[in-house]
Design an enzyme around this catalytic site. Sequence first.
Site, PDB file in Angstrom:
ATOM      1  N   ARG A   1       0.840  -1.194   0.000  1.00  0.00           N
ATOM      2  CA  ARG A   1       0.000   0.000   0.000  1.00  0.00           C
ATOM      3  C   ARG A   1       0.874   1.242   0.000  1.00  0.00           C
ATOM      4  NH1 ARG A   1      -3.647  -2.282  -1.732  1.00  0.00           N
ATOM      5  NH2 ARG A   1      -5.777  -2.555  -0.937  1.00  0.00           N
TER       6      ARG A   1
ATOM      7  N   GLU B   1      -2.994   8.120  -5.631  1.00  0.00           N
ATOM      8  CA  GLU B   1      -2.972   7.450  -6.928  1.00  0.00           C
ATOM      9  C   GLU B   1      -3.969   8.093  -7.876  1.00  0.00           C
ATOM     10  OE1 GLU B   1      -3.504   3.243  -6.249  1.00  0.00           O
ATOM     11  OE2 GLU B   1      -1.560   3.049  -5.289  1.00  0.00           O
TER      12      GLU B   1
ATOM     13  N   HIS C   1      -0.467   0.434  -9.937  1.00  0.00           N
ATOM     14  CA  HIS C   1      -1.259  -0.412  -9.025  1.00  0.00           C
ATOM     15  C   HIS C   1      -1.860  -1.591  -9.792  1.00  0.00           C
ATOM     16  CE1 HIS C   1      -3.689  -0.269  -5.026  1.00  0.00           C
ATOM     17  NE2 HIS C   1      -3.484  -1.517  -5.417  1.00  0.00           N
TER      18      HIS C   1
END
Length: 320
Positions: A234, A263, A282
């Site tokens: 994370r 993000e 991601h």
Amino acid sequence: MRIVFSDLDHASHDIEAEIFAKAGFEVPLLNCRSEVDLIEQVADADIVLNQYAPFTKRVFDALPRLKQVIRYGVGVNNVDLAAATAAGVQVCNVPDYGMHEVSDHALALTLAMVRKVVQMNASCRNGRWEYAEAIPIRRQSQMTVGLIGLGRIGKLYAHKAHSLGFSVIGYDPFYQPNAADNTDYIDAVTLEELYSRSDVVAIFCPLTNETRHMVGAGAFAGMKPHAYIVNTSRGGIIDEAALAEALSSGTIAGAALDTTEQEPLPKESPLWTLDNCLVTPHMAWYSEDAAEELKRKVAEEAVRFASGEAVNWPVNEVVR
């Protein structure tokens, strides 16, 4: 019981819809982004399939009918677990989907950094055919990877890295390597020792209040100057301002990030200006197989709960 999707950015939810249809449920897809959206649109729901929308104390207080929230994925950092528990809401996730994908991606980032693949590809494309620009590269059997977190994914990465010749050390306050599950080749160390011994530091722990920015200036100062850091866990576990300083000053050699605190990584982030920082969007969780598995397991967990059966992946403990 009424089931809804609070939000979902996937191209389709056909897999879930088929499972729900067979169980006799018609499940609408909402587009909640904020606390207000959830409070206004989810008031009549018992079960919510959730991706990003924030389930805060304010939301739980406003939704007395709500009984279960199921997160698409492993992390539940957009859900206030204490508030959910106090409200009697069962929170579930899907901790065992895409484990090989994430560990494979972490390993791919590790090898890309260690073998300087991206750097040398750029060099070749710029007309320079010279291996010496990659100096130094070390043999993997002479290198140590240090894992922060030895859960499902961490142990898979450890096994794969060990098979490629890396020595493996690990830090996890909740796990002790042992022969019973074939992890006794991992040397359990303190966090400080992990930083000082590792050539590659790989992060596999969840984002919590305790782990937020745990890898910061002090951690980087304790690492080898040729060390790399890899994060497929994370964003927020790494202090990105401290990372940018460590990379630009040569305190460490490089970083590979699949997750960032915000993000997408903001355009103004200094990490974009650094050639020794590799970023992917991601995507470590993704393969077609993992995506299908996630969809199926989320829907099946909702049906299981709605049918009064025990859930497979409870995150909190709720007394009913």
